[in-house]
Motif scaffolding. Structure first.
Motif, PDB file in Angstrom:
ATOM      1  N   GLU A  72      62.544  35.782  39.991  1.00 55.32           N
ATOM      2  CA  GLU A  72      62.637  36.356  38.833  1.00 55.32           C
ATOM      3  C   GLU A  72      62.648  35.800  37.745  1.00 55.32           C
ATOM      4  OE1 GLU A  72      63.500  40.091  37.878  1.00 55.32           O
ATOM      5  OE2 GLU A  72      63.209  39.623  40.118  1.00 55.32           O
ATOM      6  N   SER A  73      62.451  34.901  37.265  1.00 53.18           N
ATOM      7  CA  SER A  73      62.411  34.180  36.664  1.00 53.18           C
ATOM      8  C   SER A  73      61.367  33.728  36.069  1.00 53.18           C
ATOM      9  CB  SER A  73      62.517  32.539  35.753  1.00 53.18           C
ATOM     10  OG  SER A  73      62.486  32.277  34.564  1.00 53.18           O
ATOM     11  N   PHE A  74      60.607  33.642  37.239  1.00 52.83           N
ATOM     12  CA  PHE A  74      58.984  33.273  36.774  1.00 52.83           C
ATOM     13  C   PHE A  74      58.603  34.555  36.776  1.00 52.83           C
ATOM     14  CE2 PHE A  74      54.755  33.820  38.542  1.00 52.83           C
ATOM     15  CZ  PHE A  74      53.674  32.028  37.738  1.00 52.83           C
ATOM     16  N   CYS A  75      58.313  35.370  37.580  1.00 52.08           N
ATOM     17  CA  CYS A  75      57.513  37.209  37.254  1.00 52.08           C
ATOM     18  C   CYS A  75      58.619  37.886  35.759  1.00 52.08           C
ATOM     19  CB  CYS A  75      59.017  37.991  38.072  1.00 52.08           C
ATOM     20  SG  CYS A  75      58.362  37.758  39.835  1.00 52.08           S
ATOM     21  N   ASP A  76      59.463  37.514  35.171  1.00 55.51           N
ATOM     22  CA  ASP A  76      59.397  38.060  34.182  1.00 55.51           C
ATOM     23  C   ASP A  76      58.750  37.130  32.709  1.00 55.51           C
ATOM     24  OD1 ASP A  76      61.487  39.375  35.077  1.00 55.51           O
ATOM     25  OD2 ASP A  76      62.825  38.444  34.418  1.00 55.51           O
ATOM     26  N   TRP A  77      58.625  35.920  32.967  1.00 52.33           N
ATOM     27  CA  TRP A  77      57.675  35.078  32.014  1.00 52.33           C
ATOM     28  C   TRP A  77      56.068  35.971  32.409  1.00 52.33           C
ATOM     29  CZ3 TRP A  77      53.402  32.430  33.446  1.00 52.33           C
ATOM     30  CH2 TRP A  77      53.153  31.951  32.740  1.00 52.33           C
ATOM     31  N   TRP A  78      55.650  35.533  33.507  1.00 54.38           N
ATOM     32  CA  TRP A  78      54.746  36.095  34.232  1.00 54.38           C
ATOM     33  C   TRP A  78      53.901  37.507  33.598  1.00 54.38           C
ATOM     34  CZ3 TRP A  78      50.264  34.165  34.731  1.00 54.38           C
ATOM     35  CH2 TRP A  78      49.156  34.687  34.755  1.00 54.38           C
ATOM     36  N   ASN A  79      54.797  38.817  33.537  1.00 52.88           N
ATOM     37  CA  ASN A  79      54.607  40.232  33.294  1.00 52.88           C
ATOM     38  C   ASN A  79      54.436  40.316  32.321  1.00 52.88           C
ATOM     39  OD1 ASN A  79      53.786  40.826  36.345  1.00 52.88           O
ATOM     40  ND2 ASN A  79      56.085  41.015  36.663  1.00 52.88           N
ATOM     41  N   THR A  80      55.185  39.483  30.880  1.00 53.09           N
ATOM     42  CA  THR A  80      55.376  39.643  29.500  1.00 53.09           C
ATOM     43  C   THR A  80      54.802  38.412  28.878  1.00 53.09           C
ATOM     44  OG1 THR A  80      57.219  38.355  29.800  1.00 53.09           O
ATOM     45  CG2 THR A  80      57.522  40.837  29.818  1.00 53.09           C
ATOM     46  N   HIS A  81      54.293  37.795  29.261  1.00 53.87           N
ATOM     47  CA  HIS A  81      53.072  36.431  28.977  1.00 53.87           C
ATOM     48  C   HIS A  81      51.409  37.585  28.070  1.00 53.87           C
ATOM     49  CE1 HIS A  81      50.865  36.082  32.188  1.00 53.87           C
ATOM     50  NE2 HIS A  81      49.523  35.071  31.678  1.00 53.87           N
ATOM     51  N   GLN A  82      51.000  37.266  26.918  1.00 54.72           N
ATOM     52  CA  GLN A  82      49.652  37.281  26.569  1.00 54.72           C
ATOM     53  C   GLN A  82      48.069  36.819  27.856  1.00 54.72           C
ATOM     54  OE1 GLN A  82      48.953  39.998  24.597  1.00 54.72           O
ATOM     55  NE2 GLN A  82      46.962  39.936  24.851  1.00 54.72           N
ATOM     56  N   MET A  83      47.735  37.809  28.332  1.00 50.53           N
ATOM     57  CA  MET A  83      46.295  37.147  29.284  1.00 50.53           C
ATOM     58  C   MET A  83      44.840  37.477  28.678  1.00 50.53           C
ATOM     59  SD  MET A  83      47.032  38.553  32.584  1.00 50.53           S
ATOM     60  CE  MET A  83      45.490  39.080  33.318  1.00 50.53           C
ATOM     61  N   LYS A  84      44.133  36.629  28.553  1.00 52.23           N
ATOM     62  CA  LYS A  84      42.799  36.336  27.827  1.00 52.23           C
ATOM     63  C   LYS A  84      42.706  37.262  28.322  1.00 52.23           C
ATOM     64  CE  LYS A  84      43.190  31.796  25.624  1.00 52.23           C
ATOM     65  NZ  LYS A  84      42.629  30.635  25.593  1.00 52.23           N
ATOM     66  N   LYS A  85      41.197  38.168  28.025  1.00 52.68           N
ATOM     67  CA  LYS A  85      39.891  38.742  28.530  1.00 52.68           C
ATOM     68  C   LYS A  85      39.167  37.823  29.055  1.00 52.68           C
ATOM     69  CE  LYS A  85      37.434  43.039  27.641  1.00 52.68           C
ATOM     70  NZ  LYS A  85      36.316  43.512  26.821  1.00 52.68           N
ATOM     71  N   THR A  86      38.765  38.132  30.832  1.00 55.36           N
ATOM     72  CA  THR A  86      37.661  37.279  31.114  1.00 55.36           C
ATOM     73  C   THR A  86      36.824  38.265  30.718  1.00 55.36           C
ATOM     74  OG1 THR A  86      37.722  38.830  32.650  1.00 55.36           O
ATOM     75  CG2 THR A  86      38.973  37.349  33.343  1.00 55.36           C
ATOM     76  N   LYS A  87      35.423  36.817  31.080  1.00 55.93           N
ATOM     77  CA  LYS A  87      34.471  36.521  30.018  1.00 55.93           C
ATOM     78  C   LYS A  87      33.530  37.953  31.260  1.00 55.93           C
ATOM     79  CE  LYS A  87      34.623  31.555  28.546  1.00 55.93           C
ATOM     80  NZ  LYS A  87      33.495  30.970  29.348  1.00 55.93           N
ATOM     81  N   THR A  88      33.875  38.397  32.571  1.00 50.71           N
ATOM     82  CA  THR A  88      32.791  38.929  33.227  1.00 50.71           C
ATOM     83  C   THR A  88      33.863  40.915  32.573  1.00 50.71           C
ATOM     84  OG1 THR A  88      34.587  38.792  35.292  1.00 50.71           O
ATOM     85  CG2 THR A  88      32.737  37.750  35.212  1.00 50.71           C
ATOM     86  N   GLY A  89      34.663  40.930  32.612  1.00 41.67           N
ATOM     87  CA  GLY A  89      35.466  42.122  31.912  1.00 41.67           C
ATOM     88  C   GLY A  89      35.507  42.258  33.102  1.00 41.67           C
ATOM     89  N   GLU A  90      35.968  41.666  33.889  1.00 39.61           N
ATOM     90  CA  GLU A  90      36.771  42.228  35.232  1.00 39.61           C
ATOM     91  C   GLU A  90      37.831  42.668  35.081  1.00 39.61           C
ATOM     92  OE1 GLU A  90      35.668  40.508  39.222  1.00 39.61           O
ATOM     93  OE2 GLU A  90      33.611  40.117  38.634  1.00 39.61           O
ATOM     94  N   CYS A  91      39.245  41.746  34.555  1.00 36.24           N
ATOM     95  CA  CYS A  91      40.188  41.678  34.461  1.00 36.24           C
ATOM     96  C   CYS A  91      40.424  42.046  32.482  1.00 36.24           C
ATOM     97  CB  CYS A  91      40.694  39.900  34.818  1.00 36.24           C
ATOM     98  SG  CYS A  91      42.696  40.432  34.620  1.00 36.24           S
ATOM     99  N   PRO A  92      41.029  42.901  32.301  1.00 31.22           N
ATOM    100  CA  PRO A  92      41.099  43.064  30.722  1.00 31.22           C
ATOM    101  C   PRO A  92      42.102  42.159  29.886  1.00 31.22           C
ATOM    102  CG  PRO A  92      42.552  44.928  31.561  1.00 31.22           C
ATOM    103  CD  PRO A  92      41.662  44.197  32.607  1.00 31.22           C
TER     104      PRO A  92
END
Length: 141
Positions: free
Chosen positions: A80-100
């Motif tokens: 639960e702690s990991f899910c909370d962290w993961w779901n609220t952290h900032q992700m970088k846009k992928t180079k291929t643009g498949e994931c925003p």
């Protein structure tokens, strides 16, 4: 006590258990083991032996993984702690643009803000009820 050059072969483990059951003329009420792949067949055999039982430990309750049994609460808290962290952290846009880029919770809840679309597929209720009724043994392996 039995000795073998392997403890990873499911066939060896099941044979040892079946030998003991035959010798004793019965199986234990609850069988506990670790969650190793060598114990998948052992779980199947135990559940088959206990499937017709009418006590509170019959059927799927007759096989338990020690690690899971002992650490379930800790594992759930960590997950639960990991899910909370993961779901609220900032992700970088992928180079291929498949994931925003962005925050996973926001991307999931508001896909249109990132140029994505919701790809959730509706599931018919009867499919869910059938899925829930499948034997729990599938989760052991």
């Amino acid at each position: 006590m039995k000795l073998s050059p392997t403890n990873k072969d499911p066939g060896v483990i099941v044979k040892y258990y079946l030998d003991v059951v035959a010798e004793l003329g019965g199986c234990c009420k609850v069988l506990r083991s670790d969650h190793g792949t060598e114990n998948c067949h052992l779980a199947t055999v135990q559940l088959a032996f206990r499937s017709a039982g009418d006590d509170d430990l019959a059927g799927h309750k007759s096989f338990r993984c020690c690690f899971w049994f002992a650490f379930t609460q800790v594992l759930e808290q960590e997950l639960e702690s990991f899910c909370d962290w993961w779901n609220t952290h900032q992700m970088k846009k992928t180079k291929t643009g498949e994931c925003p880029g962005g925050i996973p919770e926001d991307i999931f809840a508001l896909p249109h803000l990132t140029g994505m679309q919701c790809i959730c597929i509706s599931v018919i209720r009867i499919t869910l009820s059938v899925q829930k009724s499948l034997p729990l043994i599938m989760g052991f392996c």
